[in-house]
Design a protein around this motif. Sequence first.
Motif, PDB file in Angstrom:
ATOM      1  N   ASP A 191       0.847  -1.204   0.000  1.00  0.00           N
ATOM      2  CA  ASP A 191       0.000   0.000   0.000  1.00  0.00           C
ATOM      3  C   ASP A 191       0.880   1.251   0.000  1.00  0.00           C
ATOM      4  O   ASP A 191       0.665   2.187  -0.790  1.00  0.00           O
ATOM      5  N   HIS A 195       1.229   4.338  -2.698  1.00  0.00           N
ATOM      6  CA  HIS A 195       1.086   5.773  -2.411  1.00  0.00           C
ATOM      7  C   HIS A 195       2.186   6.568  -3.114  1.00  0.00           C
ATOM      8  O   HIS A 195       1.935   7.614  -3.710  1.00  0.00           O
ATOM      9  N   HIS A 261      -5.806   2.775  -6.305  1.00  0.00           N
ATOM     10  CA  HIS A 261      -6.710   2.921  -5.160  1.00  0.00           C
ATOM     11  C   HIS A 261      -8.178   2.896  -5.592  1.00  0.00           C
ATOM     12  O   HIS A 261      -9.003   2.262  -4.930  1.00  0.00           O
ATOM     13  N   HIS A 275      -7.141  -3.338   2.883  1.00  0.00           N
ATOM     14  CA  HIS A 275      -6.808  -2.261   1.951  1.00  0.00           C
ATOM     15  C   HIS A 275      -5.497  -2.523   1.187  1.00  0.00           C
ATOM     16  O   HIS A 275      -5.434  -2.375  -0.034  1.00  0.00           O
ATOM     17  N   ASN A 279      -4.945  -3.209  -2.893  1.00  0.00           N
ATOM     18  CA  ASN A 279      -4.040  -2.429  -3.748  1.00  0.00           C
ATOM     19  C   ASN A 279      -3.028  -3.309  -4.447  1.00  0.00           C
ATOM     20  O   ASN A 279      -2.702  -3.105  -5.609  1.00  0.00           O
TER      21      ASN A 279
END
Length: 381
Positions: A191, A195, A261, A275, A279
């Motif tokens: 994740d 980002h 996302h 989460h 991803n």
Amino acid sequence: MNFTFNNVPDIIFRSGSSAELGDLVKARMQRPVLLTDKGLIEAGIISPALDSLKAAGLEVLLFDDVAADPPAARVKEAIEIARTHKADGVIGLGGGSSMDTAKVVAVLMNSNQSLEDIYGMDQVTGVRAPLVLAPTTAGTGSEVTSISVITSEADEKIGIVDNHLYPDMAVLDPLLTLGLPRHVTAATGIDAMVHAIEAYTNIHRKNPVSDTLAREALRLLSTNVVRACETPGDVKAREAMLLGAMLAGQAFANSPVGAVHGMAYPLGGIFHIPHGLSNSLMLEPVLRFNSPKAAHLYAELADVVTPGANGADTERCDAFIKKMVAIVEATGVERRLSQLGISHNDLPRMAEDAMKAERVLRNNPRKVTYDDALAMYHEVL
Ligand SMILES: NC(=O)c1ccc[n+]([C@@H]2O[C@H](COP(=O)([O-])OP(=O)(O)OC[C@H]3O[C@@H](n4cnc5c(N)ncnc54)[C@H](O)[C@@H]3O)[C@@H](O)[C@H]2O)c1
Ligand SMILES: [Fe+2]
């Protein structure tokens, strides 16, 4: 050049800092509510922080009922409990779910606004209570972002984005992450890498500060995630992961995420897939989909994750995607939707829900249509 960049004013990164939380926060609050989840209590992570708050003379109330991908009803419960305690400050100690819940409690506990009133961008009108966040996963970077992601009553993941959500202080203690189970280390670490990658390719708010942070974040995360999975007690690897996740958080708070996302949200909203895992499943298809528009940027990131790569942009872009896939595979996370109980029949609803993630899809280097989303879900079924 034209950009704005916001950040958390006070960041403490130190092994053992969570056991000094009382002294760190006592100037800001006397009756805090501490938000966390039961998994963290069981892992023994909360006691030292709680003891230090009590030792510093604070009247702390523990709320350990945070749920993953925080559902709206649970967040409202936490707000009511903070009000009943007459809390004068909020501490979020946990993963993204605990920190995101804490942010919302801090902005709503003294406000007339409802949770639904603040969904979306810049909707907060009240005054936020003092807020301190301490992460226990090296993933979301929520401790340094102005974002909270809540699961609505219709099972949709809704973002609340507002500068009021930046905490007053972030306390990062790498020792808290030593006991993270392998699959959580892997998913949350991926994740964080997403980002950094998506901050770097944002078409509206890409900026030189986020770019610098994203590159360093990706370097730290890509070189340490497998090591952290394989030798969980390696403090150096854990430090690098926590730092990388924070830098990636600062990058995407100011240059928000895109289609990985957006495509991942329905996996969490409908199927409650964690989460980070959501991803990681969508990473490869979205990178390949974006390549015609973003090859030059992915080629720059190849210089970070696989420095030996050379050749034209398209070749280095390809090397970048291959390297990212190799890292994801080495962590051992699931690679197919069908391994998680998702079937062919579920894909149209997922693609429909992905289309509602306009807040993030609009940042993506290539426009994603319903048919594109459906095709990408098919690729990873
Ligand atoms: N606000 C933001 O900027 C932002 C960014 C990305 C994701 N998010 C959101 O954050 C949430 C995901 O957060 P997350 O990935 O950190 O997971 P999480 O907070 O949901 O926690 C996942 C699990 O890991 C356990 N856990 C956490 N730390 C542990 C530790 N140190 N040792 C043992 N177990 C531990 C928890 O008990 C929990 O069971 C999602 O709702 C996601 O949408 C927010
Ligand atoms: Fe994320």
